[in-house]
Design a protein around this motif. Sequence first.
Motif, short mmCIF file in Angstrom:
data_model
loop_
_atom_site.label_atom_id
_atom_site.label_comp_id
_atom_site.label_asym_id
_atom_site.label_seq_id
_atom_site.Cartn_x
_atom_site.Cartn_y
_atom_site.Cartn_z
N ARG A 51 -25.76 6.85 -5.80
CA ARG A 51 -27.13 7.43 -5.67
C ARG A 51 -27.05 7.42 -3.65
N LEU A 52 -27.23 5.73 -3.50
CA LEU A 52 -27.34 5.74 -2.34
C LEU A 52 -26.56 6.19 -1.62
N LEU A 53 -25.07 6.60 -1.56
CA LEU A 53 -24.23 6.98 -0.52
C LEU A 53 -24.67 8.19 -0.77
N VAL A 54 -24.72 9.19 -1.40
CA VAL A 54 -24.89 10.87 -1.52
C VAL A 54 -26.47 10.88 -0.49
N SER A 93 -15.72 19.24 3.34
CA SER A 93 -16.37 18.56 2.09
C SER A 93 -15.79 17.90 2.71
N ILE A 94 -16.73 16.48 1.98
CA ILE A 94 -16.77 15.65 1.91
C ILE A 94 -16.25 15.10 0.67
N GLY A 95 -15.62 14.06 -0.30
CA GLY A 95 -14.87 13.82 -1.13
C GLY A 95 -15.70 12.01 -1.42
N ILE A 96 -16.60 11.93 -2.45
CA ILE A 96 -16.73 10.90 -2.78
C ILE A 96 -15.66 10.53 -4.31
N CYS A 97 -14.92 9.39 -4.76
CA CYS A 97 -14.44 9.56 -5.95
C CYS A 97 -15.06 7.80 -6.32
N GLY A 124 -20.35 18.80 -8.11
CA GLY A 124 -18.73 17.74 -8.63
C GLY A 124 -17.41 18.79 -9.13
N HIS A 125 -16.11 17.60 -8.83
CA HIS A 125 -15.19 19.10 -9.01
C HIS A 125 -15.77 20.12 -10.13
N ARG A 126 -15.76 19.89 -11.06
CA ARG A 126 -16.18 20.88 -11.77
C ARG A 126 -17.02 22.77 -11.89
N ASP A 127 -17.74 21.28 -10.79
CA ASP A 127 -19.26 22.92 -10.45
C ASP A 127 -18.22 23.98 -9.53
N LEU A 128 -17.43 23.47 -8.83
CA LEU A 128 -16.17 24.38 -7.90
C LEU A 128 -15.37 25.03 -8.74
N SER A 129 -15.10 25.13 -9.94
CA SER A 129 -14.82 25.73 -11.08
C SER A 129 -14.98 27.45 -10.95
N PRO A 130 -14.22 28.95 -10.81
CA PRO A 130 -14.47 29.75 -10.68
C PRO A 130 -15.43 30.52 -12.13
N ASP A 131 -15.85 30.94 -11.05
CA ASP A 131 -17.38 32.23 -12.60
C ASP A 131 -16.90 32.66 -12.75
N ARG A 132 -15.76 32.48 -14.22
CA ARG A 132 -14.66 34.08 -14.39
C ARG A 132 -15.84 35.01 -14.98
N ASP A 133 -17.05 35.29 -15.95
CA ASP A 133 -17.79 35.87 -16.06
C ASP A 133 -18.41 36.76 -15.37
N LYS A 178 -15.67 11.25 -20.11
CA LYS A 178 -17.02 10.40 -20.09
C LYS A 178 -17.85 10.18 -19.14
N ASP A 179 -18.98 10.26 -19.05
CA ASP A 179 -19.48 9.28 -17.64
C ASP A 179 -19.41 7.84 -18.56
N THR A 180 -18.86 6.79 -17.49
CA THR A 180 -18.24 5.60 -17.88
C THR A 180 -18.68 5.17 -16.25
N ARG A 181 -19.50 5.56 -16.00
CA ARG A 181 -20.67 4.41 -14.43
C ARG A 181 -20.92 3.55 -14.96
N THR A 182 -21.01 2.81 -14.34
CA THR A 182 -21.93 1.31 -14.52
C THR A 182 -23.60 1.45 -14.02
N PRO A 183 -23.92 0.59 -13.97
CA PRO A 183 -25.72 0.63 -13.68
C PRO A 183 -25.27 0.93 -12.16
N GLU A 184 -24.62 -0.65 -11.77
CA GLU A 184 -23.94 -0.73 -10.18
C GLU A 184 -23.43 0.59 -10.05
#
Length: 85
Positions: A36-39, A8-12, A53-62, A24-30
């Motif tokens: 978006r451009l980087l991705v 993977s390539i991690g973007i922080c 995102g990190h959370r999307d890699l959590s286990p599917d427990r059910d 909370k999503d605290t990203r600025t418009p910039e």
Amino acid sequence: MKGQNAHSIGICYEGGLDAEGNPKDTRTPEQRSALRLLVHRLLKLFKDARVCGHRDLSPDRDGDGTVEPGEWVKQCPCFEVSKNL
């Protein structure tokens, strides 16, 4: 999440918490624009890549094939990655 880093390539981005320390999503418009451009540039190089995102890699427990909020190991990145590209 275990085993993902080797392929993977991690973007922080710094932030992700409100004044009370809640997720909370605290990203600025910039930041949104730059992310978006980087991705998009990375997707041109790695056409078969999965963007998540990190959370999307959590286990599917059910085992229903979807990782729901109750299954998230982490809250980050505090926004729906697939809807923000």
